[in-house]
Design a protein around this motif. Structure first.
Motif: not given
Length: 198
Positions: A163-192
């Motif tokens: 669970p702790e590693h899962w939560a950290r992975s979710q957080l890191n993945l969210a950060d990456a989607y928030r900063q993501r350049v490719q794809g639709d910005p709105e979709v990326n923010i929603e995913q984050a």
């Protein structure tokens, strides 16, 4: 015909030999915690671009004709080397990150999903963080590589098992989607946002 010296002043080698790099990494592997940091600080001159080219040769040499557990121990040295360099405040930042990425990629040759799934997932997380912070290359491509690495880690780091590693992975993945350049910005923010909520 006279040979042209690559080093006319005689100030040591222009590129570290594989054997010198091997001795350096073995010595590093014998250190732990603050001792490892002090070792790197004392050997800053060895953290140069030629080490990027030498690392795969050293890894191959160290793991040749070793059993799986011995190879895992060597991969652990490379993982620790990558971890320390990723956070190392001295030296050249972009080079430290490139050496980290190279060390993780080499360790992944041994710590595979099949044989060492938890190590594999931890290396994927470390690789994702390194790609997120990476200075060299295209920012968009680095973030895509980070996203792939985090998603790989989540194959092992599930909510139920880690669970702790899962939560950290979710957080890191969210950060990456928030900063993501490719794809639709709105979709990326929603995913984050979705990932942050998880």
């Amino acid at each position: 015909m006279a040979k042209i010296s690559k080093n006319p002043q005689g100030f040591g080698e222009t590129q570290p030999s594989t054997q010198a790099a091997k001795r350096f990494l073995i010595a590093f592997g014998e250190k732990e915690g603050d001792e490892a940091t002090l070792f790197l600080e004392a050997n800053l001159e060895k953290l140069d671009e030629s080490l990027l080219e030498t690392l795969p040769l050293v890894f191959e040499d160290l793991t040749r004709e070793k059993d799986r557990d011995e190879r895992r121990d060597i991969a652990g040295i490379f993982c620790n080397f990558g971890n320390l360099l990723q956070q190392f405040p001295r030296g050249i930042r972009w080079l430290n990150l490139e050496l980290s990425i190279r060390a993780y990629e080499l360790a992944l040759q041994v710590c595979t999903y099949q044989f060492f799934p938890q190590d594999w997932a931890a290396l994927q997380m470390n690789l994702g963080i390194a790609y997120s912070d990476r200075i060299r290359g295209e920012r968009a491509e680095n973030l895509e590589l980070a996203i792939v690495a985090y998603e790989n880690a989540l194959q092992i780091f599930t909510r139920d098992t880690f669970p702790e590693h899962w939560a950290r992975s979710q957080l890191n993945l969210a950060d990456a989607y928030r900063q993501r350049v490719q794809g639709d910005p709105e979709v990326n923010i929603e995913q984050a946002i979705k990932l942050y909520h998880q």
